[in-house]
Motif scaffolding. Structure first.
Motif, PDB file in Angstrom:
ATOM      1  N   MET A   1      61.738  -5.395  57.535  1.00 40.04           N
ATOM      2  CA  MET A   1      63.015  -4.864  58.005  1.00 40.04           C
ATOM      3  C   MET A   1      63.532  -5.695  59.195  1.00 40.04           C
ATOM      4  SD  MET A   1      63.804  -2.108  56.212  1.00 40.04           S
ATOM      5  CE  MET A   1      63.001  -0.906  55.138  1.00 40.04           C
ATOM      6  N   ALA A   2      64.835  -5.923  59.222  1.00 38.79           N
ATOM      7  CA  ALA A   2      65.436  -6.695  60.304  1.00 38.79           C
ATOM      8  C   ALA A   2      65.761  -5.802  61.500  1.00 38.79           C
ATOM      9  CB  ALA A   2      66.703  -7.377  59.802  1.00 38.79           C
ATOM     10  N   TYR A   3      65.641  -6.383  62.712  1.00 40.52           N
ATOM     11  CA  TYR A   3      65.932  -5.656  63.941  1.00 40.52           C
ATOM     12  C   TYR A   3      67.338  -6.004  64.433  1.00 40.52           C
ATOM     13  CZ  TYR A   3      61.108  -4.046  64.754  1.00 40.52           C
ATOM     14  OH  TYR A   3      59.894  -3.411  64.669  1.00 40.52           O
ATOM     15  N   THR A   4      68.344  -5.734  63.634  1.00 45.03           N
ATOM     16  CA  THR A   4      69.704  -6.090  64.022  1.00 45.03           C
ATOM     17  C   THR A   4      70.539  -4.835  64.264  1.00 45.03           C
ATOM     18  OG1 THR A   4      70.584  -6.073  61.759  1.00 45.03           O
ATOM     19  CG2 THR A   4      69.529  -8.115  62.510  1.00 45.03           C
ATOM     20  N   ASN A   5      71.670  -5.034  64.937  1.00 48.31           N
ATOM     21  CA  ASN A   5      72.584  -3.918  65.164  1.00 48.31           C
ATOM     22  C   ASN A   5      73.088  -3.354  63.838  1.00 48.31           C
ATOM     23  OD1 ASN A   5      74.229  -2.172  66.852  1.00 48.31           O
ATOM     24  ND2 ASN A   5      75.983  -3.444  66.274  1.00 48.31           N
ATOM     25  N   TYR A   6      73.267  -4.227  62.853  1.00 47.26           N
ATOM     26  CA  TYR A   6      73.698  -3.790  61.519  1.00 47.26           C
ATOM     27  C   TYR A   6      72.675  -2.830  60.916  1.00 47.26           C
ATOM     28  CZ  TYR A   6      74.634  -4.110  56.472  1.00 47.26           C
ATOM     29  OH  TYR A   6      74.880  -3.810  55.149  1.00 47.26           O
ATOM     30  N   ASP A   7      71.401  -3.195  60.992  1.00 42.76           N
ATOM     31  CA  ASP A   7      70.357  -2.349  60.410  1.00 42.76           C
ATOM     32  C   ASP A   7      70.235  -1.030  61.160  1.00 42.76           C
ATOM     33  OD1 ASP A   7      68.737  -4.030  58.256  1.00 42.76           O
ATOM     34  OD2 ASP A   7      69.309  -5.382  59.863  1.00 42.76           O
ATOM     35  N   ARG A   8      70.297  -1.093  62.476  1.00 41.96           N
ATOM     36  CA  ARG A   8      70.233   0.145  63.264  1.00 41.96           C
ATOM     37  C   ARG A   8      71.424   1.045  62.956  1.00 41.96           C
ATOM     38  NH1 ARG A   8      68.447  -3.537  67.199  1.00 41.96           N
ATOM     39  NH2 ARG A   8      70.525  -3.639  68.146  1.00 41.96           N
ATOM     40  N   THR A   9      72.586   0.448  62.772  1.00 45.46           N
ATOM     41  CA  THR A   9      73.783   1.239  62.475  1.00 45.46           C
ATOM     42  C   THR A   9      73.667   1.924  61.116  1.00 45.46           C
ATOM     43  OG1 THR A   9      75.158  -0.248  63.808  1.00 45.46           O
ATOM     44  CG2 THR A   9      76.300   1.170  62.245  1.00 45.46           C
ATOM     45  N   LEU A  10      73.143   1.216  60.121  1.00 48.27           N
ATOM     46  CA  LEU A  10      72.943   1.826  58.803  1.00 48.27           C
ATOM     47  C   LEU A  10      71.977   3.005  58.883  1.00 48.27           C
ATOM     48  CD1 LEU A  10      72.588  -1.266  56.403  1.00 48.27           C
ATOM     49  CD2 LEU A  10      74.580   0.246  56.639  1.00 48.27           C
ATOM     50  N   ALA A  11      70.850   2.788  59.546  1.00 45.52           N
ATOM     51  CA  ALA A  11      69.845   3.852  59.645  1.00 45.52           C
ATOM     52  C   ALA A  11      70.397   5.055  60.405  1.00 45.52           C
ATOM     53  CB  ALA A  11      68.583   3.327  60.330  1.00 45.52           C
ATOM     54  N   PHE A  12      71.141   4.782  61.483  1.00 42.27           N
ATOM     55  CA  PHE A  12      71.707   5.893  62.266  1.00 42.27           C
ATOM     56  C   PHE A  12      72.793   6.606  61.475  1.00 42.27           C
ATOM     57  CE2 PHE A  12      73.691   7.918  66.011  1.00 42.27           C
ATOM     58  CZ  PHE A  12      72.548   8.465  66.573  1.00 42.27           C
ATOM     59  N   ALA A  13      73.525   5.859  60.657  1.00 42.75           N
ATOM     60  CA  ALA A  13      74.524   6.486  59.784  1.00 42.75           C
ATOM     61  C   ALA A  13      73.846   7.411  58.776  1.00 42.75           C
ATOM     62  CB  ALA A  13      75.343   5.419  59.060  1.00 42.75           C
ATOM     63  N   GLY A  14      72.686   6.984  58.253  1.00 42.44           N
ATOM     64  CA  GLY A  14      71.939   7.849  57.347  1.00 42.44           C
ATOM     65  C   GLY A  14      71.529   9.142  58.028  1.00 42.44           C
ATOM     66  N   LEU A  15      71.075   9.029  59.266  1.00 42.74           N
ATOM     67  CA  LEU A  15      70.710  10.210  60.050  1.00 42.74           C
ATOM     68  C   LEU A  15      71.925  11.107  60.283  1.00 42.74           C
ATOM     69  CD1 LEU A  15      68.762  11.809  61.913  1.00 42.74           C
ATOM     70  CD2 LEU A  15      69.337  10.187  63.730  1.00 42.74           C
ATOM     71  N   CYS A  16      73.046  10.493  60.689  1.00 41.99           N
ATOM     72  CA  CYS A  16      74.271  11.263  60.953  1.00 41.99           C
ATOM     73  C   CYS A  16      74.802  11.928  59.691  1.00 41.99           C
ATOM     74  CB  CYS A  16      75.341  10.357  61.549  1.00 41.99           C
ATOM     75  SG  CYS A  16      74.976   9.776  63.210  1.00 41.99           S
ATOM     76  N   GLN A  17      74.681  11.253  58.563  1.00 37.64           N
ATOM     77  CA  GLN A  17      75.179  11.824  57.309  1.00 37.64           C
ATOM     78  C   GLN A  17      74.390  13.082  56.951  1.00 37.64           C
ATOM     79  OE1 GLN A  17      77.130   9.343  54.638  1.00 37.64           O
ATOM     80  NE2 GLN A  17      75.977   9.976  52.852  1.00 37.64           N
ATOM     81  N   ALA A  18      73.074  13.031  57.112  1.00 38.60           N
ATOM     82  CA  ALA A  18      72.258  14.213  56.851  1.00 38.60           C
ATOM     83  C   ALA A  18      72.669  15.358  57.766  1.00 38.60           C
ATOM     84  CB  ALA A  18      70.780  13.878  57.042  1.00 38.60           C
ATOM     85  N   GLN A 179      63.660   3.920  63.714  1.00 44.13           N
ATOM     86  CA  GLN A 179      62.592   3.435  64.578  1.00 44.13           C
ATOM     87  C   GLN A 179      61.979   2.146  64.025  1.00 44.13           C
ATOM     88  OE1 GLN A 179      60.072   6.901  64.749  1.00 44.13           O
ATOM     89  NE2 GLN A 179      61.541   8.065  65.980  1.00 44.13           N
ATOM     90  N   GLN A 180      61.873   2.059  62.700  1.00 48.41           N
ATOM     91  CA  GLN A 180      61.294   0.869  62.077  1.00 48.41           C
ATOM     92  C   GLN A 180      62.139  -0.388  62.304  1.00 48.41           C
ATOM     93  OE1 GLN A 180      60.926   2.356  58.064  1.00 48.41           O
ATOM     94  NE2 GLN A 180      58.735   2.783  58.285  1.00 48.41           N
ATOM     95  N   VAL A 181      63.440  -0.206  62.442  1.00 52.86           N
ATOM     96  CA  VAL A 181      64.321  -1.367  62.671  1.00 52.86           C
ATOM     97  C   VAL A 181      64.632  -1.549  64.160  1.00 52.86           C
ATOM     98  CG1 VAL A 181      65.312  -1.300  60.359  1.00 52.86           C
ATOM     99  CG2 VAL A 181      66.439  -0.027  62.194  1.00 52.86           C
ATOM    100  N   GLY A 182      63.792  -0.939  65.003  1.00 52.25           N
ATOM    101  CA  GLY A 182      63.880  -1.182  66.438  1.00 52.25           C
ATOM    102  C   GLY A 182      64.756  -0.233  67.209  1.00 52.25           C
ATOM    103  N   GLY A 183      65.200   0.851  66.573  1.00 48.48           N
ATOM    104  CA  GLY A 183      66.056   1.814  67.261  1.00 48.48           C
ATOM    105  C   GLY A 183      65.331   2.528  68.391  1.00 48.48           C
ATOM    106  N   LYS A 184      65.948   2.565  69.560  1.00 53.07           N
ATOM    107  CA  LYS A 184      65.407   3.238  70.739  1.00 53.07           C
ATOM    108  C   LYS A 184      66.471   4.175  71.312  1.00 53.07           C
ATOM    109  CE  LYS A 184      61.747   0.438  70.755  1.00 53.07           C
ATOM    110  NZ  LYS A 184      60.399   0.904  70.375  1.00 53.07           N
ATOM    111  N   ARG A 185      66.020   5.076  72.170  1.00 52.70           N
ATOM    112  CA  ARG A 185      66.963   5.999  72.811  1.00 52.70           C
ATOM    113  C   ARG A 185      68.057   5.230  73.549  1.00 52.70           C
ATOM    114  NH1 ARG A 185      66.842  11.509  74.782  1.00 52.70           N
ATOM    115  NH2 ARG A 185      64.834  11.754  73.778  1.00 52.70           N
TER     116      ARG A 185
END
Length: 206
Positions: A1-18, A179-185
Motif C-alpha cells: 500500500m502507498a503512503y500518499t495523500n491520495y491513498d489516505r483520502t480514499l481510506a478516509f472516504a471509505g470510513l466517512c461513507q460507512a 492506518q495501513q496507508v500511514g493515516g494518523k490523528r
C-alpha cells in the motif's frame, strides 16, 4: 500500500461513507442499496494490491464519503457527530490490530461470509445478520462501545440494527486501511485541508 495523500483520502472516504450510511439508517431506517453494498464489499477485500482495489477499483463508489470529507467535518451538530464516530472507529480499529486472537477470529468469520456471498447478496437480510453477528462477537468485546444516535423507533428495528452493525464493521475495515496507508490523528487535525483538496479533485473527475 502507498503512503500518499491520495491513498489516505480514499481510506478516509471509505470510513466517512460507512458513517454517513449509519447516520441515514439510524435516522430514517433506510439508505441507498448500491452505496450499502459497496461499503459492505470492502469488508471482504482483505488482500488488495492497492487502496482503490478495496473499493472495487472505482473512485465513484466513494462519492458519498468524498463529499462528506469536503462538506461535513465542521462545527455543526452533524459534523461533530461524524467526527465522534470517526474517532471512535479509528480507536477501535487500533485496538483490534493489537489483538491477534480477535484478528484471527475475524479472518475465519469473513472467510465464511466470502463463501456465502457466492450464493447470496450481501444486502440480503440473512447476510446482514451474519455481518452484524461478526461485529457483536468480535469487535464489540474489544470496546469501547460506539453509541449510535438516531430515531429511537428505527433503532429498535432488528433489520436497522443489522445494517448499522454491518456498516460499523465496514467502518472498521476502512479505519484499519487508513492506518495501513500511514493515516494518523495529525492528518485529521492538521492535514484536513489537503485531504479536502484531494477529495475535490477525485470528485471532479467522477
Amino acid at each position: 500500500m502507498a503512503y500518499t495523500n491520495y491513498d489516505r483520502t480514499l481510506a478516509f472516504a471509505g470510513l466517512c461513507q460507512a458513517i454517513k450510511l449509519v447516520q441515514q439508517i439510524a435516522r430514517d431506517g433506510r439508505c441507498d442499496d448500491e452505496q450499502l453494498d459497496a461499503c459492505l464489499r470492502s469488508i471482504l477485500t482483505v488482500n488488495a494490491d492497492s487502496t482503490l482495489a478495496v473499493y472495487d477499483n472505482n473512485e465513484a463508489s466513494l462519492t458519498l464519503g468524498l463529499k462528506a470529507i469536503v462538506n461535513d467535518f465542521d462545527n455543526s451538530p452533524t459534523g461533530a457527530e461524524m467526527t465522534r464516530y470517526a474517532v471512535s472507529l479509528l480507536a477501535l480499529a487500533k485496538k483490534l490490530t493489537h489483538r491477534q486472537d480477535a484478528l484471527s477470529q475475524l479472518s475465519d468469520r469473513l472467510e465464511t461470509i466470502t463463501r456465502q456471498v457466492e450464493h447470496y447478496a450481501l444486502i440480503e437480510t440473512q447476510m446482514l445478520n451474519n455481518l452484524a453477528d461478526i461485529y457483536l462477537d468480535v469487535i464489540s468485546p474489544i470496546g469501547p462501545r460506539i453509541q449510535v444516535t438516531g430515531a429511537p423507533g428505527q433503532l429498535q428495528v432488528p433489520l436497522v440494527q443489522h445494517k448499522v452493525r454491518s456498516l460499523l464493521l465496514a467502518g472498521i475495515r476502512s479505519a484499519i486501511l487508513w492506518q495501513q496507508v500511514g493515516g494518523k490523528r495529525r492528518h485529521i487535525v492538521f492535514g484536513r485541508k489537503s485531504m479536502v483538496e484531494q477529495a475535490k479533485t477525485i470528485l471532479a473527475r467522477n
